[in-house]
Design a protein around this motif. Structure first.
Motif, short mmCIF file in Angstrom:
data_model
loop_
_atom_site.label_atom_id
_atom_site.label_comp_id
_atom_site.label_asym_id
_atom_site.label_seq_id
_atom_site.Cartn_x
_atom_site.Cartn_y
_atom_site.Cartn_z
N UNK A 1 0.85 -1.18 -0.13
CA UNK A 1 0.13 -0.09 0.10
C UNK A 1 0.74 1.42 -0.12
N UNK A 2 0.15 2.34 -0.71
CA UNK A 2 0.39 3.80 -0.31
C UNK A 2 -0.58 3.93 0.92
N UNK A 3 0.23 3.77 2.28
CA UNK A 3 -0.78 3.45 3.42
C UNK A 3 -1.60 4.99 3.61
N UNK A 4 -1.01 5.92 3.40
CA UNK A 4 -1.72 7.22 3.47
C UNK A 4 -3.00 7.34 2.61
N UNK A 5 -2.86 6.64 1.35
CA UNK A 5 -4.04 6.65 0.35
C UNK A 5 -4.91 5.44 0.52
N UNK A 6 -4.25 4.63 1.27
CA UNK A 6 -5.04 3.31 1.46
C UNK A 6 -5.50 2.49 0.31
N UNK A 7 -4.61 2.36 -0.47
CA UNK A 7 -4.57 1.98 -1.99
C UNK A 7 -3.36 1.50 -2.33
N UNK A 8 -3.37 0.42 -3.37
CA UNK A 8 -1.80 -0.12 -3.53
C UNK A 8 -1.24 0.79 -4.31
N UNK A 9 0.10 0.54 -4.32
CA UNK A 9 1.00 1.39 -4.91
C UNK A 9 1.83 1.05 -6.12
N UNK A 10 1.81 1.50 -7.27
CA UNK A 10 2.18 0.93 -8.38
C UNK A 10 3.72 0.72 -8.31
N UNK A 11 4.44 1.61 -7.90
CA UNK A 11 5.86 1.53 -7.48
C UNK A 11 6.39 0.34 -6.61
N UNK A 12 5.52 0.05 -5.82
CA UNK A 12 5.86 -1.23 -4.77
C UNK A 12 5.56 -2.54 -5.60
N UNK A 13 4.32 -2.39 -6.36
CA UNK A 13 3.89 -3.48 -7.08
C UNK A 13 4.97 -4.00 -8.12
N UNK A 14 5.60 -3.02 -8.86
CA UNK A 14 6.69 -3.18 -9.95
C UNK A 14 7.77 -3.69 -9.20
N UNK A 15 8.25 -3.14 -8.15
CA UNK A 15 9.47 -3.66 -7.32
C UNK A 15 9.44 -5.29 -7.10
N UNK A 16 8.25 -5.63 -6.86
CA UNK A 16 8.13 -7.15 -6.44
C UNK A 16 7.71 -7.80 -7.41
N UNK A 17 7.47 -7.42 -8.98
CA UNK A 17 6.99 -8.03 -9.95
C UNK A 17 5.61 -8.33 -10.14
N UNK A 18 4.74 -7.67 -9.53
CA UNK A 18 3.18 -7.85 -9.63
C UNK A 18 2.64 -6.75 -10.53
#
Length: 507
Positions: free
Chosen positions: A184-201
């Motif tokens: 998450x981008x916890x402040x937005x309470x939604x998945x974060x695209x940069x984190x998803x890309x970092x782990x291959x999702x």
């Protein structure tokens, strides 16, 4: 409450068992059901589970709870809400069939990934310190070691999302449950695209998100009919088991903490704004738009049980030992034995070091089982007091109330030691399944019978006796805490060197 008022089903899907209760608007539990879950350990620090058991155990536990009710009570059930073990997840196909076994929160395989990609910036973004517990690092491990499984998985889901799919047929999840994946981008309470890309999702592998306390749709009729229910039953979005425990004991205000003396020691407070700190991790709360600032000590009653199993009376096989408790109660507080660094399962709050381990310092020939046992209880409690002080210093809000729950608080000795170390009264939560009661709060609030989620939490909480701190022992433990606080900084380098030694020689 009148017999015409609605009833709700609440589920707690934990690591070793799923529990279900049926509750009314006062928090009275009419019936309970339970079903055990299995676990596998395919390698060092690896803990896995068949995701299909998350559903089959839930289905069985709910069925057992409902079958105890009369026809009138069954007809009054209007909603179901399930709290879950956090930070456990699975890779599944479009139908929910597992691509590989699910990985559990206590799995420690991703220590190297946590150190390599875990940063302060990622902590500030996701709310979680770099540590082996958040799913994000284990997903990174899978992306490196099993990339074919990650890429072919139609969905990456936590336990809550998996159960929601089983009950509704839709891939939908609560923001207050999916947050524990660490994506998450916890402040937005939604998945974060940069984190998803970092782990291959990919984003299409993740579920649609809804607010906790909102409807996720009606439960499939074939499911409810199998439970003996003919009416429509709404599935209500929940939160993780720690956040649910806060709701279940009515700890709603920023000055009201919950303290779960369970297998791990977990404590937290609600917060209306997104905050990040070193001592606590930040979770999405069961109250929409709010957060829980949560202290986590992985070794809780597990550590006391370890001592009883390995060094206690063999005939008791780790069960509570009244004779040992009595002997340890006779040991002078704080000065009767050694000092313990209670990191048998590594350390989370306040140092977040996956390679740190436990230590007993100050052993002497005059020390026996009672002294060591009491020192373990004191070490756990001193660490919790240190963490609670750090939490209060960070938020600037002094605690006025601590609600205590979990199996550990049933020990009069440990309960008093914890009270004296924390230096505040501890009030027991009498509800046996307090996390399930938190889920019941969310389900009942959706009916509007009592009020909103905070009002419903206060109405359904069942509080019991209060233990008061002894002023002299409070001061003694504060002095001992200063000495015990020297241990981790002194041993941190040794922990690292020992970890590297084990890596070289265990391959």
């Amino acid at each position: 409450m009148q017999s015409t008022h609605p009833l709700v089903i609440a589920v707690d899907s934990s690591t070793t068992a799923t529990k279900a209760i049926v509750a009314d608007p006062t928090g009275h539990v009419l019936s309970e059901g339970r079903c055990e879950l299995g676990m596998s350990t395919p390698g060092l620090d690896k803990y896995e589970q068949d995701p299909r058991e998350w559903w089959t155990s839930t289905n069985t536990a709910v069925g057992r709870a409902v079958e105890q009710l009369g026809a009138n009570e069954r007809a009054r059930i209007v909603a179901l809400c399930s709290t879950i073990q956090r930070q456990s997840f699975a890779l599944v196909d479009a139908d929910g069939e597992p691509v590989r076994p699910g990985i559990l929160w206590l799995d420690g395989r991703a220590a190297e990934q946590a150190r390599r990609i875990g940063t302060r910036d990622l902590h500030r973004l996701t709310g979680f310190q770099p540590d082996v517990t958040p799913s994000v690092y284990k997903i990174a491990w899978l992306n490196e070691h099993e990339p074919e499984n990650v890429s072919r998985a139609a969905r990456v889901t936590g336990v809550h999302g998996y159960l929601a799919h089983a009950m509704t047929g839709h891939w939908v999840d609560s923001a207050a449950a999916a947050d524990s994946l660490g994506l998450f981008d916890m402040a937005r309470l939604d998945f974060d695209d940069s984190v998803l890309a970092m782990v291959g999702l990919r984003r299409d592998q993740l579920p649609q998100l809804v607010d906790p306390g909102s409807s996720m749709g009606p439960i499939r009729r074939d499911v409810t009919r199998a439970w003996g229910l003919e009416q429509d039953v709404e599935l209500i979005a929940s939160c993780g088991d720690g956040q649910a425990a806060g709701l279940g004991c009515g700890a709603i205000g920023p000055d009201e903490a919950y303290l779960n003396m369970g297998t791990a020691l977990v404590a937290g407070v609600h917060c209306a704004t997104y905050e990040v700190g070193d001592v606590y991790r930040t979770d999405a709360a069961g109250i929409p738009g709010h957060y829980v600032l949560e202290i986590v000590q992985n070794s809780g009653s597990y550590l006391a049980g370890w001592f009883r199993t390995e060094l206690g009376d063999p005939a008791l096989k780790g069960a509570p030992d009244p004779a040992l408790e009595e002997a340890a109660a006779g040991v002078p507080a704080g000065v009767g034995g050694p000092m313990v660094l209670p990191y048998w399962n590594a350390v989370q709050s306040p140092y977040w070091n996956p390679v740190a381990k436990g230590a007993i310092v100050g052993l002497g020939g005059a020390h026996g089982r009672p002294e060591i046992y009491r020192s373990i209880l004191e070490g756990l409690s001193i660490e919790m007091a240190r963490n609670l002080r750090g939490l209060q210093n960070d938020t600037g809000t002094p605690l006025t109330s601590v609600r205590v729950m979990g199996g550990g608080q049933r020990s009069p000795l440990w309960r008093q030691v914890m009270t004296d170390c924390v230096g505040l009264p501890l009030t027991a939560c009498e509800t046996e399944e307090v996390s399930a009661m938190g889920a019941a709060v969310l389900a009942m609030a959706s009916t509007g019978v009592v009020g909103d989620i905070p009002a419903t939490a206060r109405a359904m909480a069942k509080l019991g006796d209060t233990s008061e701190p002894d002023p002299e022992r409070v001061e003694l433990y504060r002095e001992l805490a200063e000495v015990q606080g020297l241990l981790y900084p002194a041993l941190a380098h040794a922990f690292e060197a020992h970890s590297q030694f084990l890596l070289r020689h265990q391959r």
